[in-house]
Design a protein around this motif. Structure first.
Motif, mmCIF file in Angstrom:
data_model
loop_
_atom_site.group_PDB
_atom_site.id
_atom_site.type_symbol
_atom_site.label_atom_id
_atom_site.label_comp_id
_atom_site.label_asym_id
_atom_site.label_seq_id
_atom_site.Cartn_x
_atom_site.Cartn_y
_atom_site.Cartn_z
ATOM 1 N N ILE A 163 0.822 -1.221 0.000
ATOM 2 C CA ILE A 163 0.000 0.000 0.000
ATOM 3 C C ILE A 163 0.850 1.263 0.000
ATOM 4 C CG2 ILE A 163 -1.944 -1.143 1.126
ATOM 5 C CD1 ILE A 163 -1.083 0.097 3.765
ATOM 6 N N ARG A 164 2.149 1.093 -0.289
ATOM 7 C CA ARG A 164 3.070 2.243 -0.273
ATOM 8 C C ARG A 164 2.631 3.344 -1.241
ATOM 9 N NH1 ARG A 164 7.727 3.091 1.960
ATOM 10 N NH2 ARG A 164 8.090 0.937 2.554
ATOM 11 N N HIS A 165 2.014 2.954 -2.354
ATOM 12 C CA HIS A 165 1.592 3.933 -3.358
ATOM 13 C C HIS A 165 0.371 4.745 -2.925
ATOM 14 C CE1 HIS A 165 -0.950 0.431 -4.060
ATOM 15 N NE2 HIS A 165 -1.823 1.244 -4.640
ATOM 16 N N CYS A 166 -0.298 4.304 -1.868
ATOM 17 C CA CYS A 166 -1.484 5.014 -1.374
ATOM 18 C C CYS A 166 -1.054 6.113 -0.406
ATOM 19 C CB CYS A 166 -2.440 4.046 -0.674
ATOM 20 S SG CYS A 166 -3.003 2.686 -1.720
ATOM 21 N N ASP A 167 -1.777 7.199 -0.412
ATOM 22 C CA ASP A 167 -1.444 8.333 0.448
ATOM 23 C C ASP A 167 -2.094 8.155 1.823
ATOM 24 O OD1 ASP A 167 -0.477 10.760 1.298
ATOM 25 O OD2 ASP A 167 -2.149 11.910 0.451
ATOM 26 N N VAL A 168 -1.555 7.201 2.615
ATOM 27 C CA VAL A 168 -2.095 6.922 3.939
ATOM 28 C C VAL A 168 -0.957 6.815 4.952
ATOM 29 C CG1 VAL A 168 -4.172 5.723 3.129
ATOM 30 C CG2 VAL A 168 -2.086 4.421 3.553
ATOM 31 N N LYS A 169 -1.294 7.065 6.205
ATOM 32 C CA LYS A 169 -0.351 6.866 7.305
ATOM 33 C C LYS A 169 -0.489 5.425 7.758
ATOM 34 C CE LYS A 169 -1.279 8.580 11.425
ATOM 35 N NZ LYS A 169 -1.433 9.487 12.581
ATOM 36 N N VAL A 170 0.629 4.724 7.892
ATOM 37 C CA VAL A 170 0.621 3.334 8.348
ATOM 38 C C VAL A 170 1.209 3.281 9.753
ATOM 39 C CG1 VAL A 170 1.394 0.974 7.898
ATOM 40 C CG2 VAL A 170 0.874 2.496 5.982
ATOM 41 N N THR A 171 0.426 2.768 10.704
ATOM 42 C CA THR A 171 0.882 2.633 12.085
ATOM 43 C C THR A 171 0.729 1.182 12.519
ATOM 44 O OG1 THR A 171 -1.315 3.193 12.944
ATOM 45 C CG2 THR A 171 0.244 5.008 12.681
ATOM 46 N N ARG A 172 1.344 0.850 13.663
ATOM 47 C CA ARG A 172 1.192 -0.502 14.199
ATOM 48 C C ARG A 172 0.944 -0.405 15.692
ATOM 49 N NH1 ARG A 172 6.943 -3.500 15.206
ATOM 50 N NH2 ARG A 172 7.713 -1.994 16.713
ATOM 51 N N LEU A 173 0.481 -1.494 16.261
ATOM 52 C CA LEU A 173 0.247 -1.523 17.696
ATOM 53 C C LEU A 173 1.582 -1.404 18.421
ATOM 54 C CD1 LEU A 173 -2.379 -4.398 18.135
ATOM 55 C CD2 LEU A 173 -2.777 -1.960 17.874
ATOM 56 N N ALA A 174 1.571 -0.741 19.576
ATOM 57 C CA ALA A 174 2.781 -0.637 20.383
ATOM 58 C C ALA A 174 3.137 -2.015 20.948
ATOM 59 C CB ALA A 174 2.566 0.353 21.525
ATOM 60 N N HIS A 175 4.432 -2.257 21.062
ATOM 61 C CA HIS A 175 4.909 -3.516 21.637
ATOM 62 C C HIS A 175 5.691 -3.192 22.898
ATOM 63 C CE1 HIS A 175 4.956 -5.095 17.262
ATOM 64 N NE2 HIS A 175 3.765 -5.220 17.801
ATOM 65 N N GLY A 176 5.548 -4.015 23.920
ATOM 66 C CA GLY A 176 6.333 -3.782 25.124
ATOM 67 C C GLY A 176 5.656 -4.250 26.376
ATOM 68 N N VAL A 177 5.892 -3.498 27.458
ATOM 69 C CA VAL A 177 5.411 -3.894 28.778
ATOM 70 C C VAL A 177 3.890 -3.755 28.853
ATOM 71 C CG1 VAL A 177 5.568 -3.432 31.252
ATOM 72 C CG2 VAL A 177 7.586 -3.123 29.797
ATOM 73 N N PRO A 178 3.176 -4.830 29.202
ATOM 74 C CA PRO A 178 1.720 -4.736 29.314
ATOM 75 C C PRO A 178 1.315 -3.976 30.569
ATOM 76 C CG PRO A 178 2.457 -6.911 29.986
ATOM 77 C CD PRO A 178 3.672 -6.175 29.484
ATOM 78 N N VAL A 179 0.116 -3.424 30.563
ATOM 79 C CA VAL A 179 -0.403 -2.731 31.743
ATOM 80 C C VAL A 179 -0.485 -3.729 32.894
ATOM 81 C CG1 VAL A 179 -2.391 -1.534 32.712
ATOM 82 C CG2 VAL A 179 -1.699 -1.080 30.353
ATOM 83 N N GLY A 180 0.096 -3.361 34.017
ATOM 84 C CA GLY A 180 0.102 -4.256 35.170
ATOM 85 C C GLY A 180 1.232 -5.271 35.146
ATOM 86 N N GLY A 181 2.075 -5.224 34.111
ATOM 87 C CA GLY A 181 3.161 -6.195 33.994
ATOM 88 C C GLY A 181 4.348 -5.838 34.869
ATOM 89 N N GLU A 182 5.055 -6.857 35.340
ATOM 90 C CA GLU A 182 6.268 -6.660 36.124
ATOM 91 C C GLU A 182 7.456 -7.088 35.280
ATOM 92 O OE1 GLU A 182 6.140 -8.274 40.082
ATOM 93 O OE2 GLU A 182 3.964 -7.978 40.210
ATOM 94 N N LEU A 183 8.498 -6.251 35.265
ATOM 95 C CA LEU A 183 9.645 -6.482 34.388
ATOM 96 C C LEU A 183 10.282 -7.844 34.610
ATOM 97 C CD1 LEU A 183 11.434 -3.008 34.406
ATOM 98 C CD2 LEU A 183 9.683 -3.861 32.859
ATOM 99 N N ASP A 184 10.322 -8.291 35.863
ATOM 100 C CA ASP A 184 10.982 -9.547 36.193
ATOM 101 C C ASP A 184 10.333 -10.752 35.519
ATOM 102 O OD1 ASP A 184 12.919 -11.085 37.535
ATOM 103 O OD2 ASP A 184 11.463 -11.631 39.079
ATOM 104 N N TYR A 185 9.062 -10.628 35.150
ATOM 105 C CA TYR A 185 8.330 -11.758 34.563
ATOM 106 C C TYR A 185 8.249 -11.694 33.035
ATOM 107 C CZ TYR A 185 6.907 -12.765 39.337
ATOM 108 O OH TYR A 185 6.910 -13.055 40.659
ATOM 109 N N LEU A 186 8.815 -10.659 32.436
ATOM 110 C CA LEU A 186 8.720 -10.494 30.984
ATOM 111 C C LEU A 186 9.904 -11.145 30.280
ATOM 112 C CD1 LEU A 186 7.555 -6.780 30.807
ATOM 113 C CD2 LEU A 186 6.151 -8.832 30.704
ATOM 114 N N ASP A 187 9.675 -11.628 29.064
ATOM 115 C CA ASP A 187 10.754 -12.229 28.289
ATOM 116 C C ASP A 187 11.635 -11.149 27.670
ATOM 117 O OD1 ASP A 187 9.895 -11.951 25.174
ATOM 118 O OD2 ASP A 187 8.143 -12.148 26.476
#
Length: 201
Positions: A163-187
């Motif tokens: 869709i590069r030829h189309c005049d649109v903004k392309v975004t994606r979902l954020a990746h990372g720490v979930p709400v309520g997540g603790e760093l010690d338990y994340l991969d």
């Protein structure tokens, strides 16, 4: 091979239930027994509902959602933002986003992701319709809500190129720490994505 404990009709019911995601043989036996015990209030109505669903459920030709009408309920909803198109892998992802209430946009279901190992190529996905929809003048943003897997990211890159030829903004979902997540338990992969996608506080 475990010995059958009931007639072929009940064994077939158990075998079919065992094919459902999240149900193994033991869970399928418990579910079948519950259905049989509550034949009048559960088994009969469930059988009727499944028969009606099998007859009436169709795939929306616009977005790929499943419904009993074409276009589907979401495509017919005039209150949805026509400028934003959320691209998902499967109908289950669409339903998950709808449950969250986080977005009131239109959707596009690809019907899978590209996978060299599984032999899934671009022509196997609902990509041609997506390109046609993105080319419409009212669409200004495409949100790639694909899973953070290798195949999901490969598909996201392919869609972006398509869709590069189309005049649109392309975004994606954020990746990372979930709400309520603790760093010690994340991969490590989640932590790395969180660091790279950090934002101002």
């Amino acid at each position: 091979m475990p010995q059958a404990v009931a007639g072929p009709e009940i064994e077939r019911l158990i075998q079919l239930l065992a094919r459902m995601p999240g149900l193994g043989p033991r869970s399928a036996r418990r579910a079948a027994l519950q259905l049989i015990k509550k034949r009048d209030t559960l088994l009969g109505p469930l059988a009727d509902a499944m028969r009606v669903a099998a007859d009436r459920i169709i795939v929306c030709t616009g977005c790929g959602n499943v419904d009993t009408s074409d276009p589907c309920t979401i495509c017919r909803d005039a209150e949805r933002d026509p400028t934003t198109l959320v691209v998902v892998e499967d109908v289950s992802d669409l339903w998950a986003l709808e449950r969250s209430g986080a977005v009131k946009a239109r959707y596009h279901v690809l019907g899978g992701v590209l996978s060299a190992l599984d032999g899934v190529r671009p022509e196997h996905l609902n990509l041609a319709t997506l390109v046609d929809r993105v080319a419409r003048p009212e669409v200004t943003e495409v949100i790639l809500a694909l899973n953070a897997t290798v195949d999901g990211q490969t598909t996201a890159h392919y869609v972006t190129e398509s869709i590069r030829h189309c005049d649109v903004k392309v975004t994606r979902l954020a990746h990372g720490v979930p709400v309520g997540g603790e760093l010690d338990y994340l991969d490590e992969g989640t932590l790395t994505a969180a660091i790279r996608s950090r934002t101002a506080f």
